[in-house]
Design a protein around this motif. Sequence first.
Motif, short mmCIF file in Angstrom:
data_model
loop_
_atom_site.label_atom_id
_atom_site.label_comp_id
_atom_site.label_asym_id
_atom_site.label_seq_id
_atom_site.Cartn_x
_atom_site.Cartn_y
_atom_site.Cartn_z
N LEU A 170 0.83 -1.20 0.00
CA LEU A 170 0.00 0.00 0.00
C LEU A 170 0.88 1.26 0.00
CD1 LEU A 170 -2.75 1.25 -0.04
CD2 LEU A 170 -2.87 1.00 2.45
N THR A 171 1.97 1.23 0.72
CA THR A 171 2.90 2.36 0.70
C THR A 171 3.42 2.59 -0.71
OG1 THR A 171 3.56 1.94 2.99
CG2 THR A 171 5.06 3.25 1.63
N GLN A 172 3.75 1.51 -1.39
CA GLN A 172 4.25 1.63 -2.76
C GLN A 172 3.17 2.18 -3.69
OE1 GLN A 172 3.32 -0.53 -5.52
NE2 GLN A 172 4.77 0.43 -6.94
N ALA A 173 1.92 1.73 -3.54
CA ALA A 173 0.82 2.22 -4.38
C ALA A 173 0.58 3.71 -4.16
CB ALA A 173 -0.44 1.42 -4.08
N VAL A 174 0.66 4.16 -2.92
CA VAL A 174 0.46 5.57 -2.62
C VAL A 174 1.55 6.43 -3.26
CG1 VAL A 174 0.55 7.27 -0.73
CG2 VAL A 174 -0.88 5.22 -0.51
N LEU A 175 2.79 6.00 -3.16
CA LEU A 175 3.89 6.75 -3.76
C LEU A 175 3.77 6.79 -5.28
CD1 LEU A 175 6.92 5.54 -1.59
CD2 LEU A 175 5.73 7.74 -1.48
N THR A 176 3.38 5.69 -5.87
CA THR A 176 3.24 5.64 -7.33
C THR A 176 2.12 6.56 -7.80
OG1 THR A 176 4.03 3.35 -7.35
CG2 THR A 176 2.86 4.12 -9.31
N TYR A 177 0.99 6.54 -7.10
CA TYR A 177 -0.13 7.41 -7.48
C TYR A 177 0.27 8.88 -7.37
CZ TYR A 177 -4.47 10.01 -7.22
OH TYR A 177 -5.46 10.95 -7.42
N ALA A 178 0.90 9.25 -6.26
CA ALA A 178 1.30 10.65 -6.08
C ALA A 178 2.26 11.09 -7.18
CB ALA A 178 1.95 10.84 -4.71
N ARG A 179 3.14 10.21 -7.59
CA ARG A 179 4.07 10.54 -8.66
C ARG A 179 3.35 10.70 -9.99
NH1 ARG A 179 6.94 6.45 -8.10
NH2 ARG A 179 6.37 5.17 -9.90
N HIS A 180 2.41 9.79 -10.29
CA HIS A 180 1.69 9.85 -11.56
C HIS A 180 0.77 11.05 -11.63
CE1 HIS A 180 2.17 5.27 -12.53
NE2 HIS A 180 3.30 5.93 -12.58
N VAL A 181 0.06 11.35 -10.55
CA VAL A 181 -0.92 12.42 -10.61
C VAL A 181 -0.24 13.79 -10.65
CG1 VAL A 181 -1.29 12.85 -8.13
CG2 VAL A 181 -3.20 13.07 -9.73
N GLN A 182 0.95 13.90 -10.11
CA GLN A 182 1.64 15.19 -10.13
C GLN A 182 2.46 15.39 -11.39
OE1 GLN A 182 3.53 16.85 -6.57
NE2 GLN A 182 5.43 17.12 -7.73
N ALA A 183 3.17 14.35 -11.83
CA ALA A 183 4.12 14.53 -12.92
C ALA A 183 3.82 13.70 -14.16
CB ALA A 183 5.54 14.22 -12.44
N GLY A 184 2.78 12.87 -14.11
CA GLY A 184 2.46 12.03 -15.26
C GLY A 184 3.05 10.63 -15.14
N ARG A 185 2.54 9.73 -15.95
CA ARG A 185 2.96 8.33 -15.89
C ARG A 185 4.27 8.07 -16.63
NH1 ARG A 185 0.03 5.13 -18.60
NH2 ARG A 185 0.42 3.24 -17.37
N PHE A 186 4.67 8.98 -17.52
CA PHE A 186 5.91 8.78 -18.28
C PHE A 186 6.45 10.16 -18.69
CE2 PHE A 186 2.13 7.85 -20.85
CZ PHE A 186 2.11 8.95 -21.70
N PRO A 187 7.69 10.23 -19.10
CA PRO A 187 8.28 11.53 -19.49
C PRO A 187 7.54 12.13 -20.67
CG PRO A 187 9.98 9.87 -19.15
CD PRO A 187 8.68 9.14 -19.12
N TYR A 188 7.44 13.46 -20.67
CA TYR A 188 6.72 14.17 -21.73
C TYR A 188 7.36 13.96 -23.09
CZ TYR A 188 4.35 16.72 -17.97
OH TYR A 188 3.60 17.04 -16.87
N ASN A 189 8.68 13.76 -23.15
CA ASN A 189 9.33 13.62 -24.45
C ASN A 189 8.96 12.33 -25.17
OD1 ASN A 189 10.79 11.70 -23.00
ND2 ASN A 189 12.67 12.96 -22.93
N ARG A 190 8.29 11.42 -24.46
CA ARG A 190 7.77 10.23 -25.14
C ARG A 190 6.56 10.59 -25.99
NH1 ARG A 190 6.99 5.37 -20.96
NH2 ARG A 190 5.87 4.62 -22.80
N VAL A 191 5.91 11.70 -25.67
CA VAL A 191 4.79 12.18 -26.47
C VAL A 191 5.29 13.07 -27.59
CG1 VAL A 191 2.63 13.48 -26.44
CG2 VAL A 191 3.27 12.06 -24.47
N SER A 192 6.15 14.03 -27.23
CA SER A 192 6.70 14.95 -28.23
C SER A 192 7.94 15.62 -27.66
CB SER A 192 5.66 16.01 -28.61
OG SER A 192 6.23 16.98 -29.46
N GLU A 193 8.93 15.81 -28.51
CA GLU A 193 10.14 16.51 -28.11
C GLU A 193 9.89 18.00 -27.94
OE1 GLU A 193 12.94 15.29 -27.28
OE2 GLU A 193 12.68 13.19 -27.88
N ASN A 194 8.75 18.47 -28.42
CA ASN A 194 8.44 19.90 -28.35
C ASN A 194 7.84 20.32 -27.02
OD1 ASN A 194 9.31 20.29 -31.02
ND2 ASN A 194 7.31 19.66 -31.83
N ILE A 195 7.48 19.34 -26.20
CA ILE A 195 6.91 19.68 -24.89
C ILE A 195 8.05 20.06 -23.95
CG2 ILE A 195 5.58 18.85 -22.92
CD1 ILE A 195 4.13 16.95 -24.76
#
Length: 269
Positions: free
Chosen positions: A186-211
């Motif tokens: 549960l501690t791991q799930a909480v940390l993962t959710y906080a990371r995803h909701v604040q910064a996204g699930r993956f780096p922005y450059n995977r979507v576009s280098e222009n971001i």
Amino acid sequence: MSGRRYDRILSSTALALILVAPLGAGAQDASKQNGNAAFSEYSPEQTAAPASPATTTPAASGQPASAVNASVATDQPAPPSDPLASLDAADRPIAEKIRDLLAAKGEKFFVTKNEREAVETFYQSRNLLPLWLDKGVENARAKAVIARLKRADADGLNPSDYATPDFAGANFKIAPDGLAEAELKLTQAVLTYARHVQAGRFPYNRVSENIELPQKLPEPAQVLAAVADAADAADALDAFSPPQEAYRRLKAMLAELRGKPGTHAFLRA
């Protein structure tokens, strides 16, 4: 005439020698006495030897040997205290398993070194007291967090990415090691959710280098402290969502679209 004069010279010389002889002997005797006196002043027999330093023994100091040994023993560092000794008897077995899991399988639960070190520091600061359990029973904090993670789709996230344990399961009630594993999951799930909701699930450059937007990850220690100290752990998790008004409007639009027929399955895909 010359013979008589020669005799007088000889007689005078002999008389002078006779008169000087006693004086010379006396001077030699005085010299010998003075020399003997000077030698006797520096004679080894009369020179005092330096005193050797006194050695204090327990008997000489007036203290019994046992008291001296006790004073020496008190100077030794005390053995480290057991941090688990302060915990309730119901929490202690779970805390022991948490300690063992973090030491042996910490990388299994927390992939990044930053998260792993933050979690270890957090639990050590609590003497390994569980965060989601009170005396082996799921607490209100755990219930609030689990309910919030199950609604992660409201943020455009997939709830299955934040697997939550079932503390009510029979296995968890019986075995402390099962409860400890559920605690860390549960501690791991909480940390993962906080990371995803604040910064996204993956780096922005995977979507576009222009971001070029900043993508700042939350500090794991900050997340754990927030949910531990908050009156409502779910609200503490919500605080890691983007604060911009545009994000809140997107969430509202997503909820509206999901309420229309034929859109729910599409938006969850």
